[in-house]
Design an enzyme around this catalytic site. Structure first.
Site, PDB file in Angstrom:
ATOM      1  CB  VAL A   1      18.215  -2.046  12.119  1.00 57.83           C
ATOM      2  CG1 VAL A   1      18.223  -3.276  11.824  1.00 57.83           C
ATOM      3  CG2 VAL A   1      17.052  -1.299  12.138  1.00 57.83           C
TER       4      VAL A   1
ATOM      5  CD  GLU B   1     -11.825   8.136   4.607  1.00 60.19           C
ATOM      6  OE1 GLU B   1     -12.027   7.500   3.465  1.00 60.19           O
ATOM      7  OE2 GLU B   1     -11.152   7.757   5.624  1.00 60.19           O
TER       8      GLU B   1
ATOM      9  CE  LYS C   1      -8.163   4.792  14.894  1.00 59.54           C
ATOM     10  NZ  LYS C   1      -8.198   5.880  14.500  1.00 59.54           N
TER      11      LYS C   1
ATOM     12  N   GLY D   1      -2.749  11.193   9.711  1.00 63.40           N
ATOM     13  CA  GLY D   1      -1.710  12.094   8.799  1.00 63.40           C
ATOM     14  C   GLY D   1      -0.650  11.190   8.381  1.00 63.40           C
TER      15      GLY D   1
ATOM     16  CB  ALA E   1       3.717   8.127  -0.076  1.00 68.77           C
TER      17      ALA E   1
ATOM     18  NE  ARG F   1      -6.420  -0.363  -4.490  1.00 69.23           N
ATOM     19  CZ  ARG F   1      -7.471  -0.167  -3.578  1.00 69.23           C
ATOM     20  NH1 ARG F   1      -8.426  -0.881  -3.505  1.00 69.23           N
ATOM     21  NH2 ARG F   1      -7.117   0.657  -2.540  1.00 69.23           N
TER      22      ARG F   1
ATOM     23  N   GLY G   1       0.720  -1.216  -0.099  1.00 69.83           N
ATOM     24  CA  GLY G   1       0.303  -0.108   0.081  1.00 69.83           C
ATOM     25  C   GLY G   1       0.842   1.211   0.040  1.00 69.83           C
TER      26      GLY G   1
END
Lengths: 448, 448
Positions: free
Chosen positions: B50, B205, B220, B322, B33, B62, B27
């Site tokens: 790490v 939305e 949640k 966000g 992003a 997609r 995704g």
């Protein structure tokens, strides 16, 4: 498998959960007593969460004769022997102070035991040494309770923000000074009277120096800065001013600027003009706007604001001291250390790869609030302003108050290197027109 | 060892740090992003934290044709093949929704890959299935980003409070509804107009149902309750009311009681009279006192208050949504999962040992705020009060307002089982003297 069983079984099967985890507690003051109580009261929960029974092997105290709510057979005044026992897996150090805590923790780590400590003074000096010993032995060294009592701050900074870039940590991490400043703000009383009252109420110790002069807050700033910036920062690297010079007038004046006064521990990534970065860690009483989230943290409460590149601004708030709250943080660490012994693995230790240089406070951009008694004659403001201009410090606000013998001038500056700000103050002190610079505080928590 | 190297070396030495950790991202919306950007921008920091380079192996999207800020060779529209790659150690699932996320995560876990997900809807239904798969494969399943975006809540609850007993978690964990309620409070506008405005500003939305009807907050709540009480709680166990019935009048009336209205996700340990315990998880708009720490959480911000036996009251505050803030939480999890693959060990998974029964909302003690239009004649108050007395609900405050056609009565009750409260409301609705019960809200965040 019962929580109260005494048989110690060891198994190489990491998930077996058949062996018990032995815990030694060093020190049985407020926090230690609560830790001992909770280990006993919550045995079944702790066992379920760890995956093995957690058993208290012993508690080291200074005075064996003192009556305590514990099976006397668990008490010892030989912490070294307790730490060395083969059936001790985790040492919980709650003695405080550098020695003998330092040697005991080192001995524990070197013998392959995990350590949980709330000892901020020790960590602020010797985290390097202790973390090295822990890394060598591949064991845990956890210290959530060393900063801000019950409030999870160390783990969120080390783990939850491990993928982010922390820019700033600013916290109210000393309950005594916050109690005093809150009370001064509320009652209008002066510092000495409020300190005495705090002592009477149990919020200040007989010798309050470590709290009121900012040593405790500075230790915590060193710990927070080390974690936040992956750089070793010790107490000696932290610039420190206490609250003993804060006056009732300062709190009144702060209100006129829609501010209050808080003792802040500030850890900041300093971005230099050449693109390089340094770390600033500092503790001082500062004006902060009433709209800032830290402004409403009153009494003995603690709060820490973290600003990170991607997460933005986070705040953590709660009880920063006290037996049960601090024990909660200690036990969270203890469960995680115990769980790691059962399931394998270990938590992150000190990370110092970034090794950023420390920026002296002189170099750090700050804002100043300066209150002074001045001669009541024309031209004084221009003269005062001239001293700021000379040092490229720009003035954000000026307030003139009173008249005659009580003529006062209050100046709030824009951001400029702290050295330039303090040089302005020195110059004002030398001016004929300035009778007395009565108060100087920094201003934090503003965007400009 | 460079962050950009492509060679995958595997080593059995857990501390070697020589192999790189391969990451697959499923995704590439807002959060995805940002995750991709930060992995690339902060490669050196991530490697240092790490103990091995972190390398992005691929991103499943997609629509391959859509232009994106990423090397196109990393893109694939076959998430199954990406997840199955041998050089993928960690799968970061940011697709949302139940399918195909559920199958992909299961496949990843079953193939020994650790998973980081922000998918609250999935977790609220299938944590059990996923955690079982993770436990079997001895890998990590982390989901800090599923609740309250950047705010560390999951890790503090699971780890920092592992030695404490959580009594209550109450949070504002949905930014859309908090934005709408804050705006209604500020502007006095009604719900429909404010929802439309929130849509225009990007806070709601196109189909706002999941947010405004409380489904998101309920997911949640299920996740938080599961962690807090070591009991499996799914979305179906959560009582849920949304904000679409909240009126401008409610916000005005709340102010008169020194309250505001917030959509709360509440997880509570219910102590029954026989000494047994149950878990209540519920979501509804409620009045809370203006002095409560959640009252000042405005706009799209989130906050979670945790009350634990020893820690006392803690609050966590920050940006709940966000791209960058959520990515911060995802990356913290990713670093910890990667670190565990380098150093061994793994974080705690779902813990359900307590298996407390779920308490239906009917049984939970709540307080009610009831506003009604009444006939303007003597005796109405006594008659109304009688309905409460009949059901052993005691009245805390009454306010009579207006006159004639606009005579109104507002009643605030003390704590009593929710069933008794709602039966009072039903009885009021049947009373001749009550023209209309115009508003019913619960009151939370008070001690009595």
């Amino acid at each position: 498998m019962t929580a109260g069983g005494n048989t110690v079984e060891r198994s190489d099967d990491q998930d077996a959960g058949a062996r018990s985890i032995g815990v030694a507690v060093l020190g049985m003051g407020n926090v230690g007593a609560e830790v001992v109580r909770i280990i006993s009261d919550n045995a079944a929960d702790l066992q379920a969460r760890v995956g093995a029974p957690v058993q208290l092997r012993g508690v080291a105290v200074r005075d064996l004769a003192r009556p305590r709510a514990i099976d006397p057979e668990l008490l010892t005044d030989d912490p070294g022997a307790l730490v060395a026992r083969d059936d001790v897996d985790i040492v919980v150090e709650l003695m405080g102070g550098i020695d003998p805590a330092r040697g005991l923790i080192r001995a524990a780590l070197e013998n392959g035991k995990s350590v949980v400590t709330a000892n901020k003074a020790l960590l602020a000096e010797y985290t390097g040494e202790l973390a090295t010993a822990a890394a060598r032995a591949k064991v845990d060294l956890y210290f959530e309770a060393a900063v801000a009592g019950a409030i999870p701050v160390v783990r969120p900074l080390m783990q939850s923000l491990a993928g982010d870039t922390v820019e700033r940590v600013a916290g109210i991490v000393n309950g005594t000074t916050n109690f005093i400043l809150s009370a001064m703000d509320e009652t209008g009383a002066d510092y000495e009277a409020t300190l005495a009252e705090a002592g009477r109420l149990g919020y200040a110790e007989a010798d309050p120096t470590a709290d009121v002069e900012g040593y405790d807050a500075a230790s915590k700033a060193a710990i927070l800065a080390s974690i936040a910036f992956h750089t070793r920062v010790t107490a000696a690297d932290v610039y420190r001013e206490g609250i003993s010079a804060v006056t009732a007038d300062d709190l009144v004046a702060a209100k006129k600027f829609d501010c209050t006064v808080k003792l802040l521990s500030i850890c900041e990534r300093v971005h230099d003009a050449d693109g390089s970065e340094r770390v600033s860690a500092r503790v001082y009483p500062a004006l902060i706007p009433l709209t800032h989230p830290l402004a409403s943290v009153n009494g003995a409460f603690n709060a820490v604001v973290v600003e990170a590149e991607n997460a933005g601004r986070l705040m953590f708030y709660g009880q920063g001291a006290g037996g049960a709250p601090t024990a909660s943080a200690v036990l969270g660490d203890m469960v995680m250390a115990a769980r790691n012994r059962v399931h394998g693995g270990r938590g992150p230790l000190e990370s110092t790869y970034a090794s950023l240089p420390i920026a002296p406070v002189d170099d750090v951009p700050t804002r100043y609030y300066i209150s002074m008694r001045v001669a009541d004659r024309p031209g004084v403001l221009a003269q005062v302003a001239g001293e700021f201009t000379k040092r490229s410090v720009s003035i954000a606000a000026v307030r003139q108050e009173g008249a005659g013998d009580d003529a006062r001038l209050i100046v709030v500056t824009h951001r400029a290197p702290d050295r330039a700000q303090s040089e302005c103050v020195a110059a004002l002190e030398d001016m004929d027109a300035v009778i007395k610079v009565s108060s100087v505080l920094r201003l934090e928590g503003t965007d400009d």
